[in-house]
Design a protein around this motif. Structure first.
Motif, PDB file in Angstrom:
ATOM      1  N   LYS A 239       0.836  -1.206   0.000  1.00 24.45           N
ATOM      2  CA  LYS A 239       0.000   0.000   0.000  1.00 24.45           C
ATOM      3  C   LYS A 239       0.871   1.255   0.000  1.00 24.45           C
ATOM      4  CE  LYS A 239      -1.783   1.256   3.839  1.00 24.45           C
ATOM      5  NZ  LYS A 239      -2.528   1.242   5.107  1.00 24.45           N
ATOM      6  N   MET A 240       1.914   1.280   0.831  1.00 25.80           N
ATOM      7  CA  MET A 240       2.777   2.457   0.918  1.00 25.80           C
ATOM      8  C   MET A 240       3.646   2.634  -0.332  1.00 25.80           C
ATOM      9  SD  MET A 240       3.882   2.808   4.914  1.00 25.80           S
ATOM     10  CE  MET A 240       4.580   1.176   5.116  1.00 25.80           C
ATOM     11  N   LEU A 241       4.016   1.528  -0.947  1.00 29.07           N
ATOM     12  CA  LEU A 241       4.786   1.625  -2.194  1.00 29.07           C
ATOM     13  C   LEU A 241       3.958   2.273  -3.295  1.00 29.07           C
ATOM     14  CD1 LEU A 241       6.550  -1.857  -2.175  1.00 29.07           C
ATOM     15  CD2 LEU A 241       7.718   0.359  -2.195  1.00 29.07           C
ATOM     16  N   ILE A 242       2.672   1.942  -3.326  1.00 30.80           N
ATOM     17  CA  ILE A 242       1.774   2.533  -4.320  1.00 30.80           C
ATOM     18  C   ILE A 242       1.567   4.020  -4.045  1.00 30.80           C
ATOM     19  CG2 ILE A 242      -0.581   2.494  -5.245  1.00 30.80           C
ATOM     20  CD1 ILE A 242      -0.602  -0.534  -4.619  1.00 30.80           C
ATOM     21  N   GLU A 243       1.480   4.373  -2.762  1.00 31.18           N
ATOM     22  CA  GLU A 243       1.249   5.772  -2.388  1.00 31.18           C
ATOM     23  C   GLU A 243       2.470   6.649  -2.648  1.00 31.18           C
ATOM     24  OE1 GLU A 243       0.120   5.448   1.686  1.00 31.18           O
ATOM     25  OE2 GLU A 243      -1.977   4.956   1.221  1.00 31.18           O
ATOM     26  N   THR A 247      10.487   6.442   0.970  1.00 33.33           N
ATOM     27  CA  THR A 247      11.444   5.637   0.227  1.00 33.33           C
ATOM     28  C   THR A 247      11.213   4.167   0.577  1.00 33.33           C
ATOM     29  OG1 THR A 247      13.119   5.659   1.979  1.00 33.33           O
ATOM     30  CG2 THR A 247      13.123   7.500   0.405  1.00 33.33           C
ATOM     31  N   VAL A 248      11.792   3.276  -0.223  1.00 35.79           N
ATOM     32  CA  VAL A 248      11.622   1.840   0.024  1.00 35.79           C
ATOM     33  C   VAL A 248      12.195   1.458   1.381  1.00 35.79           C
ATOM     34  CG1 VAL A 248      12.212  -0.480  -0.776  1.00 35.79           C
ATOM     35  CG2 VAL A 248      11.609   1.281  -2.442  1.00 35.79           C
ATOM     36  N   LYS A 249      13.334   2.033   1.751  1.00 32.31           N
ATOM     37  CA  LYS A 249      13.934   1.709   3.049  1.00 32.31           C
ATOM     38  C   LYS A 249      13.080   2.215   4.202  1.00 32.31           C
ATOM     39  CE  LYS A 249      18.787   0.921   2.037  1.00 32.31           C
ATOM     40  NZ  LYS A 249      20.191   1.232   2.399  1.00 32.31           N
ATOM     41  N   GLN A 265      13.697  -9.973   0.916  1.00 29.94           N
ATOM     42  CA  GLN A 265      13.475 -11.407   0.701  1.00 29.94           C
ATOM     43  C   GLN A 265      12.014 -11.791   0.938  1.00 29.94           C
ATOM     44  OE1 GLN A 265      15.973 -13.914   3.097  1.00 29.94           O
ATOM     45  NE2 GLN A 265      14.950 -15.799   2.487  1.00 29.94           N
ATOM     46  N   CYS A 266      11.454 -11.294   2.029  1.00 30.19           N
ATOM     47  CA  CYS A 266      10.068 -11.617   2.370  1.00 30.19           C
ATOM     48  C   CYS A 266       9.106 -11.043   1.334  1.00 30.19           C
ATOM     49  CB  CYS A 266       9.743 -11.066   3.756  1.00 30.19           C
ATOM     50  SG  CYS A 266       8.139 -11.573   4.388  1.00 30.19           S
ATOM     51  N   PHE A 267       9.374  -9.818   0.877  1.00 30.99           N
ATOM     52  CA  PHE A 267       8.515  -9.175  -0.114  1.00 30.99           C
ATOM     53  C   PHE A 267       8.476  -9.989  -1.400  1.00 30.99           C
ATOM     54  CE2 PHE A 267       7.009  -6.235  -3.246  1.00 30.99           C
ATOM     55  CZ  PHE A 267       6.200  -5.347  -2.561  1.00 30.99           C
ATOM     56  N   LYS A 268       9.634 -10.462  -1.830  1.00 29.16           N
ATOM     57  CA  LYS A 268       9.700 -11.232  -3.073  1.00 29.16           C
ATOM     58  C   LYS A 268       9.027 -12.593  -2.923  1.00 29.16           C
ATOM     59  CE  LYS A 268      12.814 -12.281  -6.874  1.00 29.16           C
ATOM     60  NZ  LYS A 268      14.214 -12.209  -7.369  1.00 29.16           N
ATOM     61  N   THR A 274      10.326  -7.802  -6.582  1.00 26.78           N
ATOM     62  CA  THR A 274      11.062  -6.967  -5.647  1.00 26.78           C
ATOM     63  C   THR A 274      10.212  -5.740  -5.329  1.00 26.78           C
ATOM     64  OG1 THR A 274      12.113  -5.644  -7.381  1.00 26.78           O
ATOM     65  CG2 THR A 274      13.244  -7.684  -6.711  1.00 26.78           C
ATOM     66  N   PRO A 275      10.484  -5.056  -4.217  1.00 24.43           N
ATOM     67  CA  PRO A 275       9.705  -3.859  -3.894  1.00 24.43           C
ATOM     68  C   PRO A 275       9.720  -2.806  -5.001  1.00 24.43           C
ATOM     69  CG  PRO A 275      10.958  -4.561  -1.986  1.00 24.43           C
ATOM     70  CD  PRO A 275      11.422  -5.407  -3.133  1.00 24.43           C
ATOM     71  N   LEU A 276      10.890  -2.558  -5.594  1.00 22.14           N
ATOM     72  CA  LEU A 276      10.985  -1.540  -6.645  1.00 22.14           C
ATOM     73  C   LEU A 276      10.212  -1.949  -7.895  1.00 22.14           C
ATOM     74  CD1 LEU A 276      14.674  -0.239  -6.459  1.00 22.14           C
ATOM     75  CD2 LEU A 276      12.572   1.058  -6.067  1.00 22.14           C
ATOM     76  N   LYS A 277      10.298  -3.224  -8.255  1.00 22.47           N
ATOM     77  CA  LYS A 277       9.575  -3.688  -9.435  1.00 22.47           C
ATOM     78  C   LYS A 277       8.072  -3.588  -9.195  1.00 22.47           C
ATOM     79  CE  LYS A 277       9.355  -7.504 -12.752  1.00 22.47           C
ATOM     80  NZ  LYS A 277       9.862  -8.871 -13.095  1.00 22.47           N
ATOM     81  N   TYR A 278       7.650  -3.916  -7.983  1.00 21.07           N
ATOM     82  CA  TYR A 278       6.224  -3.806  -7.633  1.00 21.07           C
ATOM     83  C   TYR A 278       5.773  -2.356  -7.743  1.00 21.07           C
ATOM     84  CZ  TYR A 278       1.906  -4.150  -4.899  1.00 21.07           C
ATOM     85  OH  TYR A 278       0.601  -4.083  -4.488  1.00 21.07           O
TER      86      TYR A 278
END
Length: 283
Positions: A239-243, A247-249, A265-268, A274-278
């Motif tokens: 949700k926060m990545l979309i918003e 930053t990812v960190k 690792q958990c995200f993938k 990966t978080p950035l690809k998502y």
């Protein structure tokens, strides 16, 4: 979390209910009901809980929840402060007659209703035949209302990107004492997932020993408690990545992970990306 039994108010002029909601706090607790629920999020996002499945939802998502399957949509803080737009339909499996689904012509409808027992989600629907038909279910009158619902179920039955949500091992028929424990576990976890939660602490919340808690949780949900917490954390991170407000960190630590490596690792493992690809997939 204890799923509350919700009674859908009957209406003598309608064989099923269909409405448009604009308030994010409608039925905002873990609940279940005998009616099958069809929901289309035209505007709104947050975290969804269907059975033992936890993930984020967003505008354009459609979910079909089967009879007595516990579910709950927690809208994001941003959406709680603004107007949402959600279309919701509740219908009994046999509202059109107990023999209707057994007709050979209705095999596909019968199959999609059977699959709904584990929850079905279709993402990224914007002004397509499915969402237009859902809106028409709410807006139409008379026989057209039923015809449009049939059209929706047929659209879902042939959708290639439909996802089954709930694991085969999920048990929805908890005993009352088990529901109280699950309620305590869910409530505490939702309030504290951004912090470190020890097994001793969550076992204490459930009024069990650490060993008994681990066995109880795995048996009732089909997953370990750490897997459950990580699903909530990753759902929040999505949700926060979309918003794109952090930053990812920053999102990593805000979601409750203690280091970036375990977060990555958990995200993938959970999302397959990966978080950035998502994040880039929502540009």
């Amino acid at each position: 979390m204890k799923p509350h039994h919700l009674t859908i108010s009957p209406n003598s002029t309608r064989s099923f209910t269909a409405k448009r909601e604009i308030l994010p706090d409608i039925n905002s607790w873990w609940h279940y009901h005998e009616e099958i629920e069809l929901i289309y999020f035209k505007k709104g996002s947050g975290t969804q809980f269907v059975g033992d499945n936890i993930r984020n939802f967003k505008s354009g998502d459609v979910v079909l929840v089967g009879s007595n399957l516990p579910h709950y949509w927690q809208f994001s803080e941003r959406d709680k402060e603004s107007e949402i737009e959600v279309y919701v339909v509740h219908f009994n499996k046999n509202f059109w007659g107990k023999d209707f689904l057994y007709l050979p012509e209705n095999l596909e409808i019968s199959r999609v209703i059977e699959k709904s027992k584990r929850g079905i989600q279709i993402e990224d629907n914007f002004d397509n035949c499915l969402t237009k038909s859902i809106i028409q279910v709410i807006e139409s009158q008379g026989p057209k209302k039923i015809i449009n619902l049939i059209e929706v179920l047929l659209e879902i039955s042939k959708c290639m990107k439909a996802q089954i949500l709930v694991s085969l091992g999920f048990r929805a028929n908890f005993q009352e004492s088990e529901r109280d424990r699950m309620q305590a576990i869910y409530n505490y976890t939702l309030k504290n997932y951004s912090q470190k939660i020890s097994l001793d602490k969550i076992a204490n919340e459930a009024k069990m020993s650490r060993t008994s808690f681990c066995k109880f949780f795995k048996l009732r949900t089909g997953k370990t408690y750490s897997e459950f917490v990580n699903e909530i954390r990753i759902g929040n991170a999505c949700k926060m990545l979309i918003e794109k407000r952090m930053t990812v960190k920053e999102i990593c630590f805000e979601s409750g992970f203690l280091n970036f490596s375990s977060f990555h690792q958990c995200f993938k493992e959970i999302t397959g990306q990966t978080p950035l690809k998502y994040q880039k997939s929502y540009n």
